[in-house]
Scaffold this active site. Structure first.
Site, PDB file in Angstrom:
ATOM      1  N   GLY A   1       0.751  -1.177   0.095  1.00 53.35           N
ATOM      2  CA  GLY A   1      -0.183   0.030  -0.020  1.00 53.35           C
ATOM      3  C   GLY A   1       0.997   1.114   0.055  1.00 53.35           C
ATOM      4  O   GLY A   1       1.714   1.543  -0.668  1.00 53.35           O
TER       5      GLY A   1
ATOM      6  N   THR B   1      -5.680   0.460  -2.497  1.00 52.97           N
ATOM      7  CA  THR B   1      -4.778  -0.380  -1.750  1.00 52.97           C
ATOM      8  C   THR B   1      -5.418  -1.663  -1.327  1.00 52.97           C
ATOM      9  O   THR B   1      -6.648  -1.609  -1.536  1.00 52.97           O
ATOM     10  CB  THR B   1      -4.137   0.439  -0.816  1.00 52.97           C
ATOM     11  OG1 THR B   1      -5.301   0.282   0.405  1.00 52.97           O
ATOM     12  CG2 THR B   1      -3.632   1.694  -0.810  1.00 52.97           C
TER      13      THR B   1
ATOM     14  N   MET C   1      -6.092  -2.529   1.267  1.00 53.42           N
ATOM     15  CA  MET C   1      -7.131  -1.993   2.360  1.00 53.42           C
ATOM     16  C   MET C   1      -8.347  -1.482   1.748  1.00 53.42           C
ATOM     17  O   MET C   1      -9.489  -2.006   2.257  1.00 53.42           O
ATOM     18  CB  MET C   1      -6.678  -0.976   3.251  1.00 53.42           C
ATOM     19  CG  MET C   1      -7.737  -0.440   4.325  1.00 53.42           C
ATOM     20  SD  MET C   1      -6.897   0.924   5.422  1.00 53.42           S
ATOM     21  CE  MET C   1      -5.509   0.176   6.226  1.00 53.42           C
TER      22      MET C   1
ATOM     23  N   TYR D   1     -12.791   1.899  12.667  1.00 56.30           N
ATOM     24  CA  TYR D   1     -11.819   2.371  11.807  1.00 56.30           C
ATOM     25  C   TYR D   1     -11.728   3.948  11.897  1.00 56.30           C
ATOM     26  O   TYR D   1     -10.889   4.796  12.406  1.00 56.30           O
ATOM     27  CB  TYR D   1     -11.698   2.145  10.457  1.00 56.30           C
ATOM     28  CG  TYR D   1     -10.650   2.747   9.447  1.00 56.30           C
ATOM     29  CD1 TYR D   1      -9.456   2.355   9.422  1.00 56.30           C
ATOM     30  CD2 TYR D   1     -11.046   3.856   8.549  1.00 56.30           C
ATOM     31  CE1 TYR D   1      -8.551   2.638   8.846  1.00 56.30           C
ATOM     32  CE2 TYR D   1     -10.150   4.370   7.842  1.00 56.30           C
ATOM     33  CZ  TYR D   1      -8.850   3.812   7.733  1.00 56.30           C
ATOM     34  OH  TYR D   1      -7.986   4.285   6.927  1.00 56.30           O
TER      35      TYR D   1
END
Length: 273
Positions: free
Chosen positions: A13, A187, A189, A152
């Site tokens: 990433g 990425t 993620m 998050y």
């Protein structure tokens, strides 16, 4: 001018892209990741081969003792640290009431506490030297709360708040701290969220930023200008302004949430086909 730079999360990433750019620019680099095997594979793939300029090291950012050991190794090798980049992060797309204890602990320990441990370790060296720069990767989700990504979002709110508060503490010591707040970035993620209903808000924009766009902003804007905060959104998207408005007036964000989620689900569907 070559600088000594410590970067976390370099096996994939943003961390990998930033380390690649910094190495190409001639900086001396301690590149770290919790996955040492993958980190060394990446080092071979990227050609990080000059032992005088790069140190690949395993680091679990959750462990303050590991931070102290890594910092001691860097100082033994290069005598000083110019820039710390806290990039390592984790995202678990899950409804809050379905999150496991491990989901909560892992998210907060890596994204918030790990960043805090690293920032503190760097500042203990930088303040006596009266120079240095800490760049912490937060998120637009650290500006406006994001339903479906509550864990998050909370961790990135902590990362952003800590960075901005500490920046004010250390400025008189000649040290700078920058919180970088990007929108969703293309990425791994992002990839893990495509099939998750909880992550609809992630896909509500026109597109994701590329790692190259984020890397350029970090190297060419954050490192050079040392701003208190750098908000990165897709050009002409208004995402940054919308995040600031949603943070200032949560009821507005709540009122818009249904429409935003619907847009995100439509984009997710297109990405899955």
């Amino acid at each position: 001018m070559s600088q000594v730079i410590f970067v976390t999360g370099c096996a994939s990433g943003i961390g990998r892209a930033v380390a690649k750019r910094l190495y190409a620019d001639g900086h001396r680099l301690m590149a770290t990741d919790v996955d040492e095997r993958r980190l060394r594979e990446v080092g071979d793939e990227e050609g990080w081969t000059d032992p005088a300029r790069v140190d690949l090291r395993a680091l679990d950012v959750r462990d303050p003792n590991a931070w102290r050991a890594a910092m001691a190794a860097l100082l033994a090798r290069w005598a000083h640290l110019d820039v710390l980049m806290n990039v390592a992060g984790v995202l678990v797309p899950v409804w809050a009431h379905e999150a496991t204890d491990d989901d909560v602990d892992r998210t907060m320990d890596i994204n918030a506490k790990g960043l805090m441990h690293g920032t503190n370790a760097a500042l203990r060296h930088m303040i006596p030297r009266r120079r240095g720069h800490v760049i912490n990767i937060a998120s637009l989700a650290g500006i406006v709360p994001v339903p479906g990504l509550a864990l998050y979002s909370a961790s990135k709110h902590a990362a952003r708040a800590y960075s901005i508060a500490v920046a004010q503490e250390v400025r008189n010591h000649g040290v700078f701290v920058t919180a970088v707040c990007p929108t969703v970035v293309s990425t791994p993620m992002m990839d893990v969220q495509i099939d998750r209903e909880e992550a609809a808000f992630t896909f509500s924009g026109r597109r994701a930023l590329t790692v190259e766009e984020v890397t350029s902003a970090i190297v060419e804007r954050a490192m050079r200008s040392k701003p208190l905060e750098l908000v990165l959104d897709v050009p002409r998207s208004g995402q940054g302004l919308a995040a600031k408005i949603g943070n200032a007036w949560p009821s507005v964000a709540f009122w818009m949430s249904g429409r935003v989620a619907k847009m995100g689900r439509a984009h997710q569907s297109r990405l899955r086909t």
